[in-house]
Scaffold this active site. Structure first.
Site, mmCIF file in Angstrom:
data_model
loop_
_atom_site.group_PDB
_atom_site.id
_atom_site.type_symbol
_atom_site.label_atom_id
_atom_site.label_comp_id
_atom_site.label_asym_id
_atom_site.label_seq_id
_atom_site.Cartn_x
_atom_site.Cartn_y
_atom_site.Cartn_z
ATOM 1 N N HIS A 1 2.215 12.147 -0.601
ATOM 2 C CA HIS A 1 1.694 13.667 -0.531
ATOM 3 C C HIS A 1 3.139 14.547 -0.940
ATOM 4 C CE1 HIS A 1 -2.189 12.407 0.975
ATOM 5 N NE2 HIS A 1 -1.377 11.778 1.830
ATOM 6 N N HIS B 1 -1.897 7.396 -4.992
ATOM 7 C CA HIS B 1 -2.025 5.992 -4.338
ATOM 8 C C HIS B 1 -1.898 4.953 -5.051
ATOM 9 C CE1 HIS B 1 -5.276 3.165 -3.780
ATOM 10 N NE2 HIS B 1 -4.900 2.771 -2.524
ATOM 11 N N HIS C 1 -20.445 12.456 0.110
ATOM 12 C CA HIS C 1 -21.096 13.585 0.489
ATOM 13 C C HIS C 1 -20.352 14.813 -0.003
ATOM 14 C CE1 HIS C 1 -17.112 12.794 2.946
ATOM 15 N NE2 HIS C 1 -17.016 14.198 2.911
ATOM 16 N N ARG D 1 -2.976 -6.483 -3.598
ATOM 17 C CA ARG D 1 -3.013 -7.474 -2.447
ATOM 18 C C ARG D 1 -3.563 -8.750 -2.727
ATOM 19 N NH1 ARG D 1 -6.782 -3.476 -2.147
ATOM 20 N NH2 ARG D 1 -8.918 -3.998 -2.558
ATOM 21 N N ASN E 1 -2.174 0.362 -4.523
ATOM 22 C CA ASN E 1 -1.934 -0.780 -3.800
ATOM 23 C C ASN E 1 -2.372 -2.055 -4.406
ATOM 24 O OD1 ASN E 1 -4.822 -0.645 -3.638
ATOM 25 N ND2 ASN E 1 -4.878 -1.383 -1.464
ATOM 26 N N SER F 1 0.810 -1.148 -0.048
ATOM 27 C CA SER F 1 -0.076 0.124 0.114
ATOM 28 C C SER F 1 0.789 1.210 -0.017
ATOM 29 C CB SER F 1 -0.795 -0.005 1.096
ATOM 30 O OG SER F 1 -1.839 1.214 1.190
ATOM 31 N N GLY G 1 -7.046 -5.389 13.677
ATOM 32 C CA GLY G 1 -5.734 -5.097 14.733
ATOM 33 C C GLY G 1 -4.404 -4.974 14.333
ATOM 34 N N HIS H 1 -3.037 7.611 -17.345
ATOM 35 C CA HIS H 1 -4.191 6.517 -17.825
ATOM 36 C C HIS H 1 -3.630 5.837 -19.087
ATOM 37 C CE1 HIS H 1 -7.797 7.391 -15.499
ATOM 38 N NE2 HIS H 1 -7.491 8.704 -15.576
#
Length: 296
Positions: free
Chosen positions: A122, A132, A196, A136, A134, A118, A279, A166
């Protein structure tokens, strides 16, 4: 668990670590090569590497990883490149989330294994886009799948930068089928959206999750090329934009845009929710947050 799956897990975890090493070396190289332009006389940034651990309820070994963070460099204001390999038993909330996504047998046998890389960067210069990435692999006794992608998050948008980012991703994905890039681009547009705020958090990229075609090798190869696309998609943008001067208005725009990034990661990002719920080291999970942000 079959011997084949044990080997596949090891191969995936090794690949994520190798990709991490390539990116760390490339980013430190960008710091060293920034000898003209803003902040060129500052000390070249270097990654601080910390081992991370995942807490288990019974105190047993539950895996961990490496958190690599660079702060206050010439080019990168804050960048984190994390790798992890964790395992154990999913809690009730995570089981319900997996079941809702259609993972078979998770209620009967909630064991899991996951490994991935990941990255969030900035930048010092507001003209250089944040980014960004990542990828997995996730396993339960009933299923395995791959996920991940990358997206560009400029506060000052340049059409040429968006087109390059792109086009590079498309070039890496087209060998897997010309339908793959359009599908993953559309998925990224949907996933990296802030409801939002009624807007995307950036200019998009590619994204996939729950990728299981039934052929592990095919899906692993696709995941690897998502990772391989990252440096050639991003580094040329850094090299071009890092020498541009900026003013207070540019920096202000950057800080406001970072507020959007923080909102998305804390409210909607699936990886953030999973890491905190299972965790994993909270500092590693939240390394994606910007060092400074602003709300108006």
């Amino acid at each position: 668990m079959s011997g084949d799956m044990l080997d596949q897990k090891a191969r995936a975890a090794t690949w994520f670590r190798e990709l991490r090493d390539q990116i760390v070396a490339a980013f430190e190289g960008l710091e060293d090569s920034h000898t003209t332009g803003p902040l060129n006389e500052a000390a070249a940034g270097r990654f601080e590497v910390t081992e991370t651990t995942r807490a288990s309820d019974d105190g047993s070994d539950a895996g961990g990883g490496l958190m690599s963070v660079m702060r206050g460099g010439r080019v990168f204001e804050k960048v984190g490149v994390n790798v992890s390999e964790v395992y154990g038993t999913l809690g009730e909330a995570a089981q319900k989330a997996m079941a809702a996504r259609g993972v078979p047998g998770i209620a009967d046998n909630p064991r899991f294994w996951a490994s991935g890389i990941s990255l969030v960067a900035h930048m010092q210069n507001p003209h250089v886009p944040a980014v960004h990435m990542n990828t997995r692999m996730f396993w339960t006794p009933g299923a395995w799948w791959f996920g991940g992608g990358s997206d560009l998050n400029p506060c000052i948008e340049y059409d040429a930068d968006t087109a390059h980012f792109h086009a590079t991703q498309k070039a890496h994905l087209d060998p897997h089928g010309t339908d793959i890039y359009p599908r993953l681009k559309a998925w990224a547009d949907e996933y990296f959206y802030i409801p939002h705020r009624h807007r995307a958090r950036g200019v998009g990229g590619i994204f996939m999750d729950d990728q299981n075609s039934g052929d592990w090798e095919t899906d692993f190869a696709l995941t690897q090329d998502i990772g391989r696309a990252f440096l050639p998609a991003f580094v040329p943008l850094v090299e071009q934009r890092r020498v541009q001067p900026w003013d207070d208005a540019d920096k202000d725009a950057q800080l406001v845009h970072r507020g959007l990034y923080a909102e998305y990661n804390l409210v909607y990002d699936r990886g953030t929710k999973f890491g905190l719920a299972t965790g994993h080291d909270a500092n590693a999970v939240l390394m994606s947050l910007p060092p400074l942000a602003k709300w108006v």
